[in-house]
Design an enzyme around this catalytic site. Structure first.
Site, short mmCIF file in Angstrom:
data_model
loop_
_atom_site.label_atom_id
_atom_site.label_comp_id
_atom_site.label_asym_id
_atom_site.label_seq_id
_atom_site.Cartn_x
_atom_site.Cartn_y
_atom_site.Cartn_z
N CYS A 94 0.84 -1.20 0.00
CA CYS A 94 0.00 0.00 0.00
C CYS A 94 0.88 1.25 0.00
CB CYS A 94 -0.98 0.00 1.17
SG CYS A 94 -0.30 0.58 2.71
N GLU A 95 0.43 2.23 -0.76
CA GLU A 95 1.24 3.43 -0.90
C GLU A 95 1.14 4.34 0.33
OE1 GLU A 95 -0.34 4.90 -4.57
OE2 GLU A 95 -1.71 6.29 -3.58
N HIS A 96 0.26 4.01 1.27
CA HIS A 96 0.13 4.86 2.46
C HIS A 96 1.06 4.42 3.59
CE1 HIS A 96 -4.08 5.39 0.64
NE2 HIS A 96 -3.33 6.41 0.30
N HIS A 97 1.32 3.11 3.70
CA HIS A 97 2.13 2.61 4.82
C HIS A 97 3.27 1.71 4.37
CE1 HIS A 97 -2.04 3.30 6.31
NE2 HIS A 97 -1.39 3.93 7.28
N GLN A 135 -5.32 -0.52 -3.81
CA GLN A 135 -5.94 -1.62 -4.55
C GLN A 135 -6.81 -1.09 -5.69
OE1 GLN A 135 -7.79 -4.63 -2.07
NE2 GLN A 135 -9.11 -5.29 -3.75
N HIS A 163 -5.33 -6.62 3.58
CA HIS A 163 -4.35 -5.55 3.76
C HIS A 163 -3.71 -5.63 5.14
CE1 HIS A 163 -5.41 -2.95 0.19
NE2 HIS A 163 -6.33 -3.90 0.15
N CYS A 165 -2.03 -3.43 6.58
CA CYS A 165 -2.15 -2.19 7.35
C CYS A 165 -3.51 -2.11 8.05
CB CYS A 165 -1.87 -0.94 6.51
SG CYS A 165 -2.98 -0.69 5.16
ZN LIG Z 1 -1.88 1.09 4.22
#
Ligand SMILES: [Zn+2]
Length: 203
Positions: A94-97, A135, A163, A165
């Site tokens: 994931c590009e956030h975490h 995703q 996920h 995260c």
């Molecule tokens: Zn994430």
């Protein structure tokens, strides 16, 4: 929904690629920031391993999905119905975490006059999965690449993933599956065709 241009990821590439030593130093910084001693035995080689692992997780930035799809061939039988691949496994981050998410994709396309080797479709999934993603974006990029690369009359995709995260941080929900859909071309226009795809996926 507006279709993202395929090149979005490519043009967003880092303007200057840091050196390997800089990457390893960044890992040392994160270890120290977490509260551990990057110089202790056991962690000494970790920056090296993490840099290697990143090379694997994100090798998709060096690969070209449309080039994979360039080798199409004419199907002598003239087959022009849906071609469906079920349960293509994928792993992404994931590009956030930068936390992993992984699951399976079901992908169908309607050939125009040319078809593609089936393994190429799994390759395209892998190329986009091995980048920093959401995703939703992953689903969209695979669909656009197949539509463009195969000049397909239609593309249908369902992706289901878990996920990390969501399981290990924030809401701590372990069992949740996230499912995303993308229908292009005839799959978008023709609900009966979409129903056939959904039924075939469930079988
Ligand atoms: Zn994430």
């Amino acid at each position: 929904m507006k279709k993202l241009p395929l090149s979005t990821h490519v043009t967003a590439l880092s303007p200057r690629r840091p050196s390997r030593a800089e990457a390893e130093e960044a890992v040392r910084t994160l270890i120290a920031w977490s509260g551990d001693n990057p110089a202790r035995p056991g962690l000494e080689k970790t920056p090296e391993r993490v840099a290697d692992a990143f090379g694997e997780y994100f090798r998709g930035y060096k690969e070209d999905a449309l080039a994979e799809l360039a080798a199409t061939f004419e199907e002598p039988s003239g087959y022009n119905d849906m071609v469906l691949l079920k349960d293509i496994a994928f792993e992404s981050h994931c590009e956030h975490h930068i936390a992993p998410f992984f699951g399976t994709a079901h992908i169908a396309y309607l050939p125009s006059e040319r078809i593609v080797g089936l393994s190429k479709i799994a390759r395209v999934v892998d190329i986009f999965a091995r980048r920093l993603q959401t995703q939703e974006g992953l689903t969209d990029q695979i669909a656009s690449a197949l539509e463009e690369g195969l000049r397909a009359r239609g593309v249908a995709i369902i992706m289901s993933a878990r996920h990390h995260c969501m399981a290990a941080r924030g809401v701590h929900q372990r069992g949740v599956a996230t499912v995303t859909f993308r229908f292009l071309g005839e799959f978008e226009r023709d609900s009966a065709l979409r129903d056939r795809f959904m039924a075939a996926v469930r079988d």
